[in-house]
Enzyme design. Structure first.
Site: not given
Length: 544
Positions: A328, A294, A213, A270
């Site tokens: 990130c 990560e 996804k 999340v």
């Protein structure tokens, strides 16, 4: 079936094309962009090798030109998630029993397809769907995904070669690396097409089957990746691509007894919720799932008074603002000694004010749009708050505009406190906060950096003094999984700097290394005895 101990091609990093004026690659990329802008893509889900379309079509727009429609994707529901799981499990036996060299050939072919006929289509999709300039797309959706595929094949072969060092006379000891028992869920982010490609393929390469996804804002380029995988010969059902929201996917996947692992890149909140959900359902599973993630970062650059001024300025500007700070690994907090601040400030401001900002198909633009309106509004809120706060000062930037695209002008804030909100919270955009420390506060600043954030992803020290470098490297050893000396804190290269962090930044399973692939196998030890004993009695039992 082939017999032999096979060596795979030795991987080397894919060369980065320059896209300079007059170059062949510039011409081909501009042509690919033109084709993509003129077409309206109809993007299906891919389940069990079939294209699935629904009556719920969702439009896709470039973040830098949200009035233009690139096409639409077909949104699914729980039934499609279940169908993807079923298709994966149906494909599992044939896929895991396929000789490893056949799997290797598929993914080596995928790498060559991206390096060749799909390069410009995939780069153009990344530029338009994720608002990356030509160079940022090239290092991501061409070079990095190619490197992931080629180096992972090499790591796979090395894993299979690892065997027990001792087999005594009369015995043969060996280890078999089995794929996980069940299916793997790959949940991928918007910001790197390469990550979106690596998370499902690294697990599949080791013989696993995958439900994938992607982030909704990356579906446009995910579709091109799926075209590559199919062209490379990935069998039906091995990688299944679905477009549903996170809770819909999770409600089916995390309750399924055959859930065997998750490969994740995304937000810390999340990931923590996923971990909690897996724990609550642990009694349901056939095996303990592998959890590989990560997540976020609040990445730092520390400048020492011995630093090369120009090197420091370049590291700060590139580290903070390339791809609009939506990495990130991007620098978002910088610590500068008082003695260098005046000169460094002048260089940083001059660079930032020289940036050209606009759409990605104009190759002269260094800065493009942030990914969507939600991100834009969040960043604008922090910038407006800084303008009103006595503990902060906008040094440059501070403006934004979403009339045509989601443009946040690169902004530098000087914080008067080391714990100011933008020094601590992850913003994920082109907003950099600077804290100026007294030169004699070097050692205390090291402690401040280590204790400021829950994250520990990337960091850098800029210095010429070797004692200072050594001290920073030691004190900050747990503050960053990827640590840079006299460089920006971004730009990890597969095969050179395996990537990942700990603390709130993830499980540190190092994408781009053998460590990551080992998470997708379950070893079985086999001992064979050639002349087994036929009497239970040991010599010590004999009477004297």
């Amino acid at each position: 079936m082939l017999k032999g101990f096979f060596n795979v091609p030795e991987p080397v990093n894919e060369p980065v094309l320059s896209y300079a004026v007059g170059s062949k690659e510039r011409k081909l990329l501009k042509e690919a962009l033109k084709v993509a802008l003129e077409q309206k893509a109809d993007i299906p889900m891919y389940i069990g090798g079939k294209e699935l379309r629904t009556d719920k079509r969702v439009s896709i727009h470039p973040p830098h030109q949200h009035g233009h429609e690139l096409g639409h994707y077909h949104e699914g529901d729980k039934s499609h998630v279940q169908a993807a799981i079923d298709a994966a499990l149906d494909a599992k036996e044939d896929w895991e029993n396929l000789p490893w060299e056949e799997r290797a050939a598929i993914f080596l072919k995928a790498a060559d397809l991206i390096a060749g006929p799909f390069r410009y289509k995939l780069n153009a999709a990344t530029m338009l769907g994720q608002s990356k300039n030509a160079f940022q797309a090239e290092i991501d959706s061409a070079c990095e995904i190619i490197d992931f595929l080629r180096f992972n094949v090499k790591y796979m072969s090395e894993i299979y070669m690892q065997q027990p060092p001792v087999s005594p006379r009369g015995n043969w000891n060996r280890v078999e690396q089995r794929p996980l028992e069940g299916f793997v869920f790959a949940l991928t982010p918007f910001n790197f097409t390469a990550i979106a490609g690596n998370l499902p393929t690294s697990a599949a390469m080791m013989g696993n089957v995958v439900v994938w996804k992607p982030a909704n804002t990356q579906i446009y380029s995910a579709n091109v990746l799926m075209e590559v995988f199919r062209a490379a010969g990935v069998p039906a059902g091995v990688i299944n691509l679905v477009y549903v929201d996170g809770p819909t996917a999770g409600d089916v996947i995390f309750k399924h007894p055959d859930f065997a692992g998750i490969h994740f890149t995304g937000s810390t909140a999340v990931f923590q919720n996923i971990w909690k959900t897996i724990g609550e359902n642990i009694h349901r599973y056939r095996t303990y799932p592998r959890i590989v993630g990560e997540t976020g970062g609040k990445d730092f650059i520390l400048v020492h008074r011995s630093a090369d001024i120009k090197a420091a300025a370049t590291a700060i500007v590139r580290g903070a603002f390339e791809y609009q700070g939506q990495k990130c690994s991007a620098a978002s907090r910088v610590y500068i000694p008082e003695s260098l601040w005046s000169e460094l400030k002048e260089l940083i401001v001059a660079d930032v004010e020289s940036f050209k900002i606009g759409p990605t198909d104009d190759f002269s633009n260094f800065i493009n749009a942030v990914i969507d309106e939600k991100s834009f509004d969040k960043l604008a809120k922090y910038i407006d708050a800084a303008k009103q706060d006595a503990d902060a000062e906008i040094i440059t930037g501070g403006t934004y505009d979403k009339r045509e695209g989601y443009y946040i002008h690169p902004t530098v804030i000087q914080a008067k406190r080391a714990d100011y909100v933008t020094m601590c919270e992850e913003l994920f955009g082109p907003v950099l906060t600077v804290y100026v420390y007294a030169d004699d506060e070097w050692e205390n600043t090291l402690k401040v950096i280590d204790g400021t954030s829950i994250y520990a992803l990337t960091g850098a020290v800029i210095a010429q003094d070797r004692y200072a470098i050594s001290q920073a490297t030691h004190v900050l050893r747990n503050a960053a999984g990827n640590f840079y000396i006299n460089d920006k804190c971004t730009g990890a290269v597969v095969g050179q700097q395996p990537f990942g962090g700990a603390r709130g930044s993830g499980t540190n399973d190092k994408a781009g290394s053998m460590v990551n692939l080992l998470r997708w196998v379950s070893p079985r030890t086999i001992k064979e005895t050639f002349d087994p004993p036929v009497d239970y009695r040991y010599p010590f039992l004999e009477q004297e």
